[in-house]
Scaffold this motif. Sequence first.
Motif, PDB file in Angstrom:
ATOM      1  N   VAL A  70       7.033   9.730   0.628  1.00 45.66           N
ATOM      2  CA  VAL A  70       6.612   8.407   0.173  1.00 45.66           C
ATOM      3  C   VAL A  70       6.578   7.474   1.366  1.00 45.66           C
ATOM      4  O   VAL A  70       7.491   7.493   2.205  1.00 45.66           O
ATOM      5  CB  VAL A  70       7.576   7.806  -0.877  1.00 45.66           C
ATOM      6  CG1 VAL A  70       7.012   6.505  -1.429  1.00 45.66           C
ATOM      7  CG2 VAL A  70       7.842   8.775  -1.993  1.00 45.66           C
ATOM      8  N   SER A  71       5.534   6.653   1.448  1.00 47.02           N
ATOM      9  CA  SER A  71       5.499   5.604   2.475  1.00 47.02           C
ATOM     10  C   SER A  71       4.854   4.362   1.880  1.00 47.02           C
ATOM     11  O   SER A  71       3.994   4.447   0.997  1.00 47.02           O
ATOM     12  CB  SER A  71       4.725   6.062   3.712  1.00 47.02           C
ATOM     13  OG  SER A  71       3.362   6.253   3.401  1.00 47.02           O
ATOM     14  N   ALA A  72       5.296   3.226   2.371  1.00 48.70           N
ATOM     15  CA  ALA A  72       4.744   1.947   1.919  1.00 48.70           C
ATOM     16  C   ALA A  72       4.611   1.029   3.118  1.00 48.70           C
ATOM     17  O   ALA A  72       5.505   0.969   3.966  1.00 48.70           O
ATOM     18  CB  ALA A  72       5.628   1.314   0.855  1.00 48.70           C
ATOM     19  N   ILE A  73       3.489   0.343   3.184  1.00 52.12           N
ATOM     20  CA  ILE A  73       3.315  -0.721   4.173  1.00 52.12           C
ATOM     21  C   ILE A  73       2.842  -1.963   3.430  1.00 52.12           C
ATOM     22  O   ILE A  73       2.209  -1.868   2.372  1.00 52.12           O
ATOM     23  CB  ILE A  73       2.324  -0.337   5.285  1.00 52.12           C
ATOM     24  CG1 ILE A  73       0.949   0.006   4.700  1.00 52.12           C
ATOM     25  CG2 ILE A  73       2.854   0.799   6.111  1.00 52.12           C
ATOM     26  CD1 ILE A  73      -0.104   0.255   5.757  1.00 52.12           C
TER      27      ILE A  73
ATOM     28  N   ILE B 253       0.877  -1.169   0.000  1.00 54.58           N
ATOM     29  CA  ILE B 253       0.000   0.000   0.000  1.00 54.58           C
ATOM     30  C   ILE B 253       0.913   1.216   0.000  1.00 54.58           C
ATOM     31  O   ILE B 253       1.624   1.489   0.974  1.00 54.58           O
ATOM     32  CB  ILE B 253      -0.928  -0.021   1.217  1.00 54.58           C
ATOM     33  CG1 ILE B 253      -1.789  -1.283   1.160  1.00 54.58           C
ATOM     34  CG2 ILE B 253      -1.802   1.221   1.254  1.00 54.58           C
ATOM     35  CD1 ILE B 253      -2.397  -1.648   2.480  1.00 54.58           C
ATOM     36  N   LEU B 254       0.909   1.938  -1.100  1.00 52.35           N
ATOM     37  CA  LEU B 254       1.895   2.971  -1.386  1.00 52.35           C
ATOM     38  C   LEU B 254       1.222   4.338  -1.445  1.00 52.35           C
ATOM     39  O   LEU B 254       0.214   4.508  -2.132  1.00 52.35           O
ATOM     40  CB  LEU B 254       2.559   2.649  -2.727  1.00 52.35           C
ATOM     41  CG  LEU B 254       3.697   3.528  -3.222  1.00 52.35           C
ATOM     42  CD1 LEU B 254       4.880   3.490  -2.255  1.00 52.35           C
ATOM     43  CD2 LEU B 254       4.152   3.046  -4.606  1.00 52.35           C
ATOM     44  N   THR B 255       1.751   5.299  -0.708  1.00 56.92           N
ATOM     45  CA  THR B 255       1.245   6.670  -0.769  1.00 56.92           C
ATOM     46  C   THR B 255       2.380   7.607  -1.149  1.00 56.92           C
ATOM     47  O   THR B 255       3.548   7.383  -0.785  1.00 56.92           O
ATOM     48  CB  THR B 255       0.642   7.102   0.583  1.00 56.92           C
ATOM     49  OG1 THR B 255       1.655   7.011   1.600  1.00 56.92           O
ATOM     50  CG2 THR B 255      -0.536   6.230   0.952  1.00 56.92           C
TER      51      THR B 255
ATOM     52  N   ASN C 269       4.892  -5.735  -5.786  1.00 55.67           N
ATOM     53  CA  ASN C 269       5.359  -4.391  -6.070  1.00 55.67           C
ATOM     54  C   ASN C 269       4.188  -3.424  -6.134  1.00 55.67           C
ATOM     55  O   ASN C 269       3.022  -3.837  -6.154  1.00 55.67           O
ATOM     56  CB  ASN C 269       6.092  -4.358  -7.418  1.00 55.67           C
ATOM     57  CG  ASN C 269       7.325  -5.234  -7.434  1.00 55.67           C
ATOM     58  OD1 ASN C 269       7.802  -5.685  -6.394  1.00 55.67           O
ATOM     59  ND2 ASN C 269       7.869  -5.470  -8.622  1.00 55.67           N
ATOM     60  N   ALA C 270       4.508  -2.146  -6.225  1.00 55.36           N
ATOM     61  CA  ALA C 270       3.482  -1.117  -6.401  1.00 55.36           C
ATOM     62  C   ALA C 270       4.092   0.075  -7.113  1.00 55.36           C
ATOM     63  O   ALA C 270       5.307   0.327  -7.019  1.00 55.36           O
ATOM     64  CB  ALA C 270       2.890  -0.689  -5.059  1.00 55.36           C
TER      65      ALA C 270
END
Length: 855
Positions: free
Chosen positions: A713-716, A686-688, A778-779
């Motif tokens: 940028v953050s990813a969980i 989940i990428l923001t 991936n995202a």
Amino acid sequence: MPEFTPVNLNPHYNNTRIDGSPWDEGSAPAVAGLPGGENTFWGIPFSGGEADDPSIIVAGDNGSTDAVEIGIDAPGKSGDVGYVVFQHVCDGKSLDETGQVREPYPLQAGRPPVALNPGELLAEYTLVYADGSEHTVPVRRQFEINSPRTRGQSTYAAKDHLEPVALDFRGPSPRNLWGRMQLNVNVGSLDSLTNGEGTWLLFALPNPHPDRQISGIRVTPTGRASIGIGAITLFHGNNHPLRHSKLESVAVELPDGEGSDPSSVEVDIDLGTVARSYTVLAFDPDTWLEDDRKGWGDEAGGDSSLVLDIAANPDSTLLIGDHEFDMSRLHESGEVTASDGQARIRLLTADRTWVHTKIIDAATGKPTPARIHFRAPDGRYIPPYGHRHEVNDNWFEDYGADLLLGSTQYAYVDGTLQGELPVGDVYVEVVKGFEYAPVRQKLHIEPGQRELTISLDRIANTRPDGWVTADTHTHFLTPETARLEAAAEDTNMVNLLAAQWGDLFTNVGDLTGALSGSSTDETLIWVGTENRQHLMGHINLLAYTGSPIFPLSTGGPSEGYIGDSVKRAMSEWAEECRRKDGVVIVPHFPFPESEVYAEVIRGVIDGLEIRDFWSPSMDTFAVHEWYALLNAGYRVAAVGGTDKMSASMPVGGVRTYAHIGDDEFSFSAWGRAVRAGKTVTTSGPILTFTAEGQVPGDEIKIGQGGGTVHVEVSAISASPIHTLDIVFNGRVIASESAAGGALSMSLSEDIQIKGSGWLAARCGSENVAWHVWPVNMNAHTSPVYVVEQGSELFQQSAGEHLITVMQGGLEWLDTLAIPESPERHEAIKKVFHDAIHDVDGKMERHGHGPGGHTH
């Protein structure tokens, strides 16, 4: 090992089976076609005669009540008999209450007759013992005996000679019988479905005095109908030879060298059926529980062992290769060693209990749809009731609520399920999309346990922040199954697509031009179309209203049919979809590679399916083809879709996150978000991403000469990710990595930007989701666009590449395509010419000289 003695009836046969005089018109041809000679039915050997020789003992013909005496000439073999097994049939005629012949109802063409007067006494069979004593039993219609052909009227105390045959759904399938193969079982050979053959009835008469010698059998008919006996066999065993124990699984241990290819080992059983012979991968429970990559299947391959699913009589003998096993001791000891001492079988999870299971959302305490996998300690998959033991993941063969990822099988459930679980240890995996932590647990099921609850916890909740998820591309499912699988995968929307495949049309009957009635408030289903051309490309037309956009395919195989002309450009399909309020997506971008570029250039595409996640780096062909379009100045969003066409692809396995903000959730709101570029495509993380506080699809302006842009940028992820990148015009300009993987990563950077362009974020993982075409987890976000005053983004190499591919489409149209008409041919070519002209104009504006590619 069971012992049988077939009785020699040759001295007692009084008719041929081809003589139809004792039988009604429905039974006569069936009797003539019954198998004779030496046969084995249900593991019991019978010795009979051939049809045109004396081969049947007829009694009761024409109302006769004369008894028939059958001598047992089997010295030393007529004692210690547990059962006497008759191979017999009766006539379809019966008598009414006045004693008049009651003919069967008129025959329907191709259909067997109906048996009348169930329970009617037709004869008595008497065992005559050498000491002069006797034992008599009644022989009643539809109980101990029946007609050789009846319409669905099973016999209560006897079995047809046709026994269950295990089938392999993979085939090969006889003509017109593929569907029957999917059952994995048939009663008799598949040929018996089409030849209308009759059946002997096998009746095992219990002998109450096995210590006495049987000297003969007396058959006393009542004269109400003809009966015929084809063979008799004495069974020297204790258990009813036609009654089997319930299905059990046994593990097979063979000597070194014999089990190198367990699937090739020959297996047979006499009094029973081997329902399935299969291999189970080696299972280490501790390693499985501790694995940090959960929920998306396990790689196929590795060490395996042979397992057999068997339904058998306790007196049966199992043969595996050259090893013979006496099955009478299996349930007592739990294992049996072969008679040669070289091999062993072991009973698996014999004790089971029926359990009702709930999967609940920990935050709400309510049942929630999910997919579930139960596993026995020996590694076998244990499906909930209503789901296959072995998932069929072949193309267009199984549309049930099942899933196979690599070597791991799952069942989709609505939050409640039931079925047998082994008593003792059992392992479970429960998965619900990307925003819930997958559960892997070791459970202990108690004897008689009836209830089980499994709780799921969220790792994220993007819906309150205005995000919705969608799969832009699924096939073959029913709308209701699509809804279930979408809810189980936490996917808010599914675009189920009707399509043409040669002369096959799928989901066309589901097209309504409106939201599917299977939808719920949080799970929307819409049946649109994938319109396809084998060279120019495919196009997904989503959520449009009104009549279907036809034709679904054009230009010949394999999408269209033989000799099919090129009737429409994909851009024309796209424009019609737009007029009908729909959303236009290029699936599996960029393949097939031709007109898809012209569609983007002409501005009729809302999004491209970017799912070419074959590498943790994401530097794959499809991703860079998208970059080429962006670098040529053509803005288009990235979306995610699976192209689900089998049970080895999860709905939403690659999905679109779209930001609808405060808008009411609907297809229209989702379409607006996609068209605005407010999207992320992902196969797990989940990428923001923001740039100067702006989200994907937005535009930021910088002064002439460049400027500094702050990005966040953050990813969980439920499974570890390894890289997090910021990309500018296709180049990584900032990156973070975690060699061992991490469940969350972030970047906060001030980046110096010079010139117009686009910024996007992406993250990669070395972990793989084992879809039918495995992908890394991936995202990638759609871009935030950067506009420098007085600067326009255009890369010459990108423009030249786009023109070259579109010229290839024109070449195909003029040399190999089948034109619909001269007018249509020129109209379709104009789509290409207009797009090439647009790119040429950009090249000229950027000082690369006049393109001149449109002629």
